[in-house]
Design a protein around this motif. Structure first.
Motif, mmCIF file in Angstrom:
data_model
loop_
_atom_site.group_PDB
_atom_site.id
_atom_site.type_symbol
_atom_site.label_atom_id
_atom_site.label_comp_id
_atom_site.label_asym_id
_atom_site.label_seq_id
_atom_site.Cartn_x
_atom_site.Cartn_y
_atom_site.Cartn_z
ATOM 1 N N LEU A 139 5.117 55.226 1.290
ATOM 2 C CA LEU A 139 5.925 56.340 0.787
ATOM 3 C C LEU A 139 6.950 55.835 -0.235
ATOM 4 N N PRO A 140 6.520 55.586 -1.462
ATOM 5 C CA PRO A 140 7.453 55.121 -2.484
ATOM 6 C C PRO A 140 8.528 56.148 -2.826
ATOM 7 N N SER A 141 8.353 57.385 -2.380
ATOM 8 C CA SER A 141 9.378 58.405 -2.603
ATOM 9 C C SER A 141 10.640 58.147 -1.785
ATOM 10 N N LEU A 142 10.525 57.329 -0.733
ATOM 11 C CA LEU A 142 11.694 57.016 0.100
ATOM 12 C C LEU A 142 12.693 56.195 -0.708
ATOM 13 N N ARG A 143 13.914 56.702 -0.797
ATOM 14 C CA ARG A 143 14.963 55.979 -1.506
ATOM 15 C C ARG A 143 15.930 55.281 -0.544
ATOM 16 N N SER A 144 15.977 55.745 0.691
ATOM 17 C CA SER A 144 16.913 55.148 1.649
ATOM 18 C C SER A 144 16.395 55.355 3.063
ATOM 19 N N GLY A 145 17.010 54.649 3.984
ATOM 20 C CA GLY A 145 16.638 54.801 5.378
ATOM 21 C C GLY A 145 17.740 54.327 6.297
ATOM 22 N N LEU A 146 17.768 54.897 7.487
ATOM 23 C CA LEU A 146 18.637 54.398 8.555
ATOM 24 C C LEU A 146 17.836 54.512 9.839
ATOM 25 N N VAL A 147 17.578 53.375 10.470
ATOM 26 C CA VAL A 147 16.770 53.379 11.684
ATOM 27 C C VAL A 147 17.530 52.705 12.812
ATOM 28 N N MET A 148 17.300 53.220 14.011
ATOM 29 C CA MET A 148 17.870 52.610 15.204
ATOM 30 C C MET A 148 16.750 51.845 15.896
ATOM 31 N N VAL A 149 16.981 50.554 16.100
ATOM 32 C CA VAL A 149 15.979 49.667 16.677
ATOM 33 C C VAL A 149 16.644 48.743 17.688
ATOM 34 N N GLN A 150 15.861 47.985 18.389
ATOM 35 C CA GLN A 150 16.385 46.974 19.299
ATOM 36 C C GLN A 150 17.303 46.030 18.530
ATOM 37 N N ALA A 151 18.420 45.643 19.117
ATOM 38 C CA ALA A 151 19.437 44.840 18.414
ATOM 39 C C ALA A 151 18.838 43.561 17.835
ATOM 40 N N GLU A 152 17.978 42.911 18.585
ATOM 41 C CA GLU A 152 17.357 41.670 18.107
ATOM 42 C C GLU A 152 16.507 41.930 16.863
ATOM 43 N N VAL A 153 15.812 43.054 16.850
ATOM 44 C CA VAL A 153 14.987 43.425 15.692
ATOM 45 C C VAL A 153 15.879 43.760 14.498
ATOM 46 N N ALA A 154 16.975 44.448 14.756
ATOM 47 C CA ALA A 154 17.923 44.767 13.685
ATOM 48 C C ALA A 154 18.438 43.488 13.034
ATOM 49 N N ASP A 155 18.757 42.502 13.865
ATOM 50 C CA ASP A 155 19.242 41.217 13.331
ATOM 51 C C ASP A 155 18.182 40.540 12.483
ATOM 52 N N ARG A 156 16.924 40.575 12.937
ATOM 53 C CA ARG A 156 15.847 39.916 12.197
ATOM 54 C C ARG A 156 15.569 40.618 10.871
ATOM 55 N N LEU A 157 15.568 41.926 10.886
ATOM 56 C CA LEU A 157 15.307 42.667 9.654
ATOM 57 C C LEU A 157 16.354 42.375 8.587
ATOM 58 N N ALA A 158 17.602 42.240 9.011
ATOM 59 C CA ALA A 158 18.710 42.079 8.062
ATOM 60 C C ALA A 158 19.095 40.618 7.828
ATOM 61 N N ALA A 159 18.396 39.683 8.454
ATOM 62 C CA ALA A 159 18.767 38.270 8.348
ATOM 63 C C ALA A 159 18.594 37.747 6.925
ATOM 64 N N PRO A 160 19.544 36.946 6.434
ATOM 65 C CA PRO A 160 19.436 36.352 5.093
ATOM 66 C C PRO A 160 18.694 35.020 5.147
ATOM 67 N N PRO A 161 18.217 34.534 4.008
ATOM 68 C CA PRO A 161 17.612 33.197 3.975
ATOM 69 C C PRO A 161 18.582 32.157 4.518
ATOM 70 N N GLY A 162 18.038 31.208 5.256
ATOM 71 C CA GLY A 162 18.867 30.158 5.846
ATOM 72 C C GLY A 162 19.245 30.433 7.276
ATOM 73 N N SER A 163 19.076 31.656 7.730
ATOM 74 C CA SER A 163 19.391 32.008 9.107
ATOM 75 C C SER A 163 18.264 31.576 10.033
ATOM 76 N N LYS A 164 18.600 31.233 11.268
ATOM 77 C CA LYS A 164 17.591 30.813 12.234
ATOM 78 C C LYS A 164 16.644 31.944 12.605
ATOM 79 N N ILE A 165 17.095 33.188 12.453
ATOM 80 C CA ILE A 165 16.250 34.325 12.830
ATOM 81 C C ILE A 165 15.580 34.957 11.618
ATOM 82 N N TYR A 166 15.782 34.381 10.446
ATOM 83 C CA TYR A 166 15.120 34.850 9.231
ATOM 84 C C TYR A 166 13.638 34.549 9.338
#
Length: 280
Positions: A139-166
């Motif tokens: 769906l390339p029409s999607l411009r934004s999103g806000l999702v509620m997920v398991q905290a561990e998954v949230a951390d992994r999705l948002a992890a930057p390069p260099g992080s242990k969970i990246y």
């Protein structure tokens, strides 16, 4: 809004017992629902796609704020009930709702009555990452999103390069969007209460890296790099390139130190490696 009493009463009426197989944890706290809508930053012009609306707590809050909600629900009983609940509790907004009884991982734009501009959802824990990536891809029409997920998954999705969970989810999500943690969510806002905390993840669409490699080629490098994340890239990418020597050549041409590991690289780095891969 659907509070704890309303949620349990409705579930009893429908003979619904939340299942772990479908990742069902229903939100029973109005404050949390309002926070999700507020943080999502949706506007009256937005068309929202909601994955896994369940009994409709978040759906009701969204309908009051946006032009339309397309709710995708895999459970046929819940999918059939949702329009009834909205008609009873928010009749003035009932015409804004479309319900699709389907598996979110199997739908495409051709299945939807209108193309959505935002993804807002309390995602089933068991398929949250595949759903996010599938929605962003199809769906390339999607411009934004806000999702509620398991905290561990949230951390992994948002992890930057260099992080242990990246890892793979971090890189692939970054291909499509700017991803950040947008707040914690406790366990007691759900029924049944899960055994883990949750978190909000914000997604803002951006152009993918400028590269001559395709998304599939870049993702193949990502998958190979993290399949053996303890190994150096020279070793981890040997099967992808054909040999360790070929992997080293591709890495050197891309300006990447062959002794680095996958968690040190950005999505742009992976794209540069893919440009020098065996299929190029």
């Amino acid at each position: 809004m659907l509070g704890p009493v309303e949620v349990r009463t409705l579930a009893e009426k429908l003979n619904i017992r939340p299942t772990k197989r479908l990742g069902q944890n229903f939100v029973i706290d109005g404050g949390t629902v309002r926070k999700i809508v507020r943080v999502a930053g949706v506007t009256p012009e937005d068309v929202v796609i909601e994955i896994g609306p369940g009994l409709g707590s978040l759906t009701l809050a969204l309908l009051a704020e946006v032009a339309r909600v397309v709710a995708v629900e895999i459970d046929p009983v819940l999918a059939a009930q949702l329009p009834v609940t909205v008609a009873e509790r928010a009749p003035e907004h009932a015409d804004r709702l479309s319900v699709l009884a389907a598996d979110a991982l199997r739908i495409g734009p051709e299945d939807l009555p209108v193309l959505p501009t935002a993804l807002v959802a309390n995602l089933p824990y068991n398929v949250s990452v595949p759903v996010v990536l599938h929605m962003l891809e199809c769906l390339p029409s999607l411009r934004s999103g806000l999702v509620m997920v398991q905290a561990e998954v949230a951390d992994r999705l948002a992890a930057p390069p260099g992080s242990k969970i990246y890892g793979v989810p971090s890189v692939k999500a970054a291909w499509y969007a700017e991803v950040r943690r947008a707040g914690p969510v406790g366990r007691n806002v759900f029924w049944p209460a899960p055994n883990v905390d949750s978190g909000l993840v914000s997604l803002v669409r951006r152009d993918p890296p400028a590269t001559s490699a395709t998304r599939e080629q870049v993702f193949a490098v990502v998958d190979a790099a993290f399949a053996q994340r303890r190994k150096t890239l020279r070793a981890a990418l040997a099967s992808w390139a054909g040999t360790a020597s070929a992997a080293e050549t591709a890495l050197t041409k891309a300006g990447i130190n062959p002794s680095e590991r996958g968690e040190q690289l950005s999505v742009l780095d992976f794209a540069r490696i893919a440009e020098h891969g065996p299929s190029r």
